[in-house]
Design a protein around this motif. Structure first.
Motif, PDB file in Angstrom:
ATOM      1  N   ALA A  87      -0.105  -0.671  -9.189  1.00  0.00           N
ATOM      2  CA  ALA A  87      -0.710  -1.812  -8.505  1.00  0.00           C
ATOM      3  C   ALA A  87       0.304  -2.913  -8.202  1.00  0.00           C
ATOM      4  CB  ALA A  87      -1.851  -2.376  -9.345  1.00  0.00           C
ATOM      5  N   LEU A  88       1.473  -2.877  -8.827  1.00  0.00           N
ATOM      6  CA  LEU A  88       2.506  -3.874  -8.534  1.00  0.00           C
ATOM      7  C   LEU A  88       3.109  -3.682  -7.146  1.00  0.00           C
ATOM      8  CD1 LEU A  88       4.483  -4.198 -11.889  1.00  0.00           C
ATOM      9  CD2 LEU A  88       2.755  -5.738 -10.956  1.00  0.00           C
TER      10      LEU A  88
ATOM     11  N   ALA B 181       0.825  -1.206   0.000  1.00  0.00           N
ATOM     12  CA  ALA B 181       0.000   0.000   0.000  1.00  0.00           C
ATOM     13  C   ALA B 181       0.860   1.257   0.000  1.00  0.00           C
ATOM     14  CB  ALA B 181      -0.929  -0.004   1.217  1.00  0.00           C
ATOM     15  N   ASP B 182       1.959   1.227   0.740  1.00  0.00           N
ATOM     16  CA  ASP B 182       2.890   2.345   0.768  1.00  0.00           C
ATOM     17  C   ASP B 182       3.517   2.541  -0.612  1.00  0.00           C
ATOM     18  OD1 ASP B 182       4.706   4.315   1.450  1.00  0.00           O
ATOM     19  OD2 ASP B 182       5.972   3.022   2.677  1.00  0.00           O
ATOM     20  N   ALA B 183       3.988   1.452  -1.206  1.00  0.00           N
ATOM     21  CA  ALA B 183       4.604   1.548  -2.538  1.00  0.00           C
ATOM     22  C   ALA B 183       3.620   2.101  -3.557  1.00  0.00           C
ATOM     23  CB  ALA B 183       5.104   0.171  -2.966  1.00  0.00           C
ATOM     24  N   THR B 184       2.391   1.624  -3.506  1.00  0.00           N
ATOM     25  CA  THR B 184       1.372   2.107  -4.436  1.00  0.00           C
ATOM     26  C   THR B 184       1.112   3.591  -4.258  1.00  0.00           C
ATOM     27  OG1 THR B 184       0.314  -0.071  -4.515  1.00  0.00           O
ATOM     28  CG2 THR B 184      -1.027   1.812  -5.183  1.00  0.00           C
ATOM     29  N   ALA B 185       1.057   4.044  -2.991  1.00  0.00           N
ATOM     30  CA  ALA B 185       0.822   5.461  -2.710  1.00  0.00           C
ATOM     31  C   ALA B 185       1.944   6.331  -3.273  1.00  0.00           C
ATOM     32  CB  ALA B 185       0.692   5.679  -1.206  1.00  0.00           C
ATOM     33  N   ARG B 186       3.173   5.844  -3.211  1.00  0.00           N
ATOM     34  CA  ARG B 186       4.315   6.625  -3.700  1.00  0.00           C
ATOM     35  C   ARG B 186       4.346   6.700  -5.221  1.00  0.00           C
ATOM     36  NH1 ARG B 186       9.524   5.232   0.169  1.00  0.00           N
ATOM     37  NH2 ARG B 186       8.358   4.551   2.007  1.00  0.00           N
ATOM     38  N   LEU B 187       3.645   5.794  -5.886  1.00  0.00           N
ATOM     39  CA  LEU B 187       3.733   5.715  -7.345  1.00  0.00           C
ATOM     40  C   LEU B 187       2.478   6.207  -8.053  1.00  0.00           C
ATOM     41  CD1 LEU B 187       5.456   2.230  -7.721  1.00  0.00           C
ATOM     42  CD2 LEU B 187       6.510   4.487  -7.829  1.00  0.00           C
TER      43      LEU B 187
ATOM     44  N   ALA C  52      14.063  -2.865 -19.866  1.00  0.00           N
ATOM     45  CA  ALA C  52      14.285  -4.014 -18.992  1.00  0.00           C
ATOM     46  C   ALA C  52      13.141  -4.292 -18.024  1.00  0.00           C
ATOM     47  CB  ALA C  52      15.581  -3.811 -18.199  1.00  0.00           C
ATOM     48  N   VAL C  53      12.322  -3.276 -17.720  1.00  0.00           N
ATOM     49  CA  VAL C  53      11.245  -3.473 -16.746  1.00  0.00           C
ATOM     50  C   VAL C  53       9.958  -3.875 -17.460  1.00  0.00           C
ATOM     51  CG1 VAL C  53      12.265  -1.790 -15.169  1.00  0.00           C
ATOM     52  CG2 VAL C  53      10.528  -1.038 -16.821  1.00  0.00           C
ATOM     53  N   PRO C  54       8.983  -4.435 -16.750  1.00  0.00           N
ATOM     54  CA  PRO C  54       7.700  -4.773 -17.370  1.00  0.00           C
ATOM     55  C   PRO C  54       7.060  -3.552 -18.020  1.00  0.00           C
ATOM     56  CG  PRO C  54       7.867  -5.757 -15.191  1.00  0.00           C
ATOM     57  CD  PRO C  54       9.041  -4.837 -15.323  1.00  0.00           C
ATOM     58  N   GLU C  55       6.407  -3.758 -19.137  1.00  0.00           N
ATOM     59  CA  GLU C  55       5.822  -2.638 -19.888  1.00  0.00           C
ATOM     60  C   GLU C  55       4.833  -1.844 -19.046  1.00  0.00           C
ATOM     61  OE1 GLU C  55       2.773  -2.484 -23.490  1.00  0.00           O
ATOM     62  OE2 GLU C  55       4.774  -3.126 -24.166  1.00  0.00           O
ATOM     63  N   VAL C  56       4.193  -2.504 -18.083  1.00  0.00           N
ATOM     64  CA  VAL C  56       3.199  -1.832 -17.262  1.00  0.00           C
ATOM     65  C   VAL C  56       3.821  -0.722 -16.413  1.00  0.00           C
ATOM     66  CG1 VAL C  56       3.363  -3.338 -15.228  1.00  0.00           C
ATOM     67  CG2 VAL C  56       1.169  -2.290 -15.827  1.00  0.00           C
TER      68      VAL C  56
ATOM     69  N   LEU D 183       1.439   5.855 -14.266  1.00  0.00           N
ATOM     70  CA  LEU D 183       1.480   4.501 -13.711  1.00  0.00           C
ATOM     71  C   LEU D 183       0.112   4.053 -13.203  1.00  0.00           C
ATOM     72  CD1 LEU D 183       4.798   4.194 -11.671  1.00  0.00           C
ATOM     73  CD2 LEU D 183       4.133   2.929 -13.688  1.00  0.00           C
ATOM     74  N   GLU D 184      -0.926   4.298 -13.973  1.00  0.00           N
ATOM     75  CA  GLU D 184      -2.260   3.942 -13.517  1.00  0.00           C
ATOM     76  C   GLU D 184      -2.387   2.449 -13.239  1.00  0.00           C
ATOM     77  OE1 GLU D 184      -4.895   5.477 -16.441  1.00  0.00           O
ATOM     78  OE2 GLU D 184      -4.796   7.539 -15.695  1.00  0.00           O
TER      79      GLU D 184
END
Length: 366
Positions: free
Chosen positions: A111-112, A95-101, A144-148, A106-107
């Motif tokens: 969520a990752l 939840a913290d990571a999602t809030a920062r992003l 290199a990272v996922p397209e999402v 990054l719609e």
């Protein structure tokens, strides 16, 4: 939250306490200006923050590195602090990571959660093995990272990793952020610690911040990190005193209460650079009550520095090169007293010395 009886303090006491705690009174020969690092935007402003406190970057023991830390902004930190800082700034939950992003870029990728930071930091480590221009790193990491975790850029006709994720992940990848000419260059830190696997020391980090810029609220602390207040509930530090600042509930370490209660503003005059630790407080209406003045000082682009008299921000200032000298222009919000105008001559010389200039030319507008 602490159940300590609330202490009533004034805005003036809070500001005077912050001035002393941050070494702006120059009462200490070695103030801990790096307790939380010093923002370095624009490049070189951290050196001016040191100078405002009467110290030089060269005098800081242990060496310094410039990295992306709080909210992905460039900060100067002690080299020996970076491993622990990375662990403390690592998101405490998905939840913290999602809030920062959270951003339009990054719609779906937000969520990752934690995985977004993990895969991006690892991509950085694989890509950056020697100093590289930021643009080249972005291209390689985006692939290199996922397209999402990327977005389509119409101007470039290509996909880019989200800028918000890109810069916040830099510290976790143990990258130094340098500047060569006008180009940002990324390089591996000398001590390239592993990508964190879980947060550690976040409570201690928040506690240090409250000692440095308190009294403050969970919302203030969350804004510093770039997350939501609810995220900090699980890591909110113990041993805090609750106070009331002109009717607003706030907290600071219990051991800081006596110093706060007895704080008195001095007669100092300082030229604080953009991003100075004193300006990192999130309660900006307390720092500078006038709305128009806040809009001028905290501009999103090309922000000026702050003129501090006592514990009050009473104007802005800018500096530019004028041959071998530094041209310092001060724009006060109201006419300045003769004592302040005289003190500004010495402070302008301090700015010039920190910039490596031969001397200063001072102009006071208005």
């Amino acid at each position: 939250m602490s159940s300590t009886p609330r202490l009533e303090v004034t805005r003036e006491q809070v500001l005077a306490h912050r001035v002393a705690t941050q070494g702006l009174d120059r009462a200490s020969t070695a103030p801990d200006v790096l307790a939380l690092g010093v923002q370095d935007t624009p490049n070189g402003s951290a050196r001016l923050a040191f100078a405002a406190r009467g110290v030089s970057a060269e005098a800081v023991r242990g060496g310094l590195d410039r990295v992306w830390s709080f909210r992905g902004a460039p900060y100067v930190h002690r080299r020996t602090d970076l491993r622990a800082l990375a662990a403390a700034l690592w998101p405490v939950s998905d939840a913290d990571a999602t809030a920062r992003l959270e951003s339009k870029q990054l719609e779906r990728g937000a969520a990752l959660g934690l995985e977004a930071f993990t895969v991006t930091a690892r991509a950085f480590r694989d890509v950056v093995t020697t100093p590289m221009p930021k643009g080249e790193v972005s291209t390689a990491v985006s692939a290199a990272v996922p397209e999402v975790l990327t977005f389509w850029c119409e101007g470039c006709g290509a996909r880019h990793v989200s800028g918000q994720l890109f810069q916040q992940a830099g510290l976790f990848a143990a990258l130094e952020v340098g500047v060569t000419g006008r180009q940002t260059v990324l390089a591996p830190l000398h001590d390239r610690f592993p990508v964190p696997v879980e947060a550690a020391g976040t409570s201690d980090l928040v506690r240090r911040w409250l000692g440095f810029l308190g009294p403050a609220t969970p919302a203030d602390a969350a804004a510093l990190i770039g997350t939501k207040p609810v995220v900090l509930e699980s890591v909110w530090p113990a041993g805090l005193a609750e106070v009331s600042v002109d009717g607003r509930r706030a907290w600071l370490p219990e051991e800081s209460v006596d110093a706060l209660r007895t704080a008195q503003p001095g007669n100092l005059v300082r030229l604080l650079p953009p991003g100075d630790p004193y300006l990192q407080a999130r309660d900006r209406t307390l720092l500078l009550p006038e709305t128009a003045h806040r809009k001028e000082l905290w501009r999103a682009i090309s922000a000026p520095g702050a003129l501090l008299v006592g514990a009050e921000i009473v104007g802005t200032w800018r500096v530019k090169a004028a041959g071998r000298r530094a041209a310092v222009t001060v724009t006060p919000f109201a006419p300045l007293r003769a004592r302040v105008r005289k003190a500004l001559e010495a402070e302008a010389d301090t700015v010039a010395e920190a910039r490596g200039a031969a001397g200063a030319t001072l102009q006071i507008a208005g």
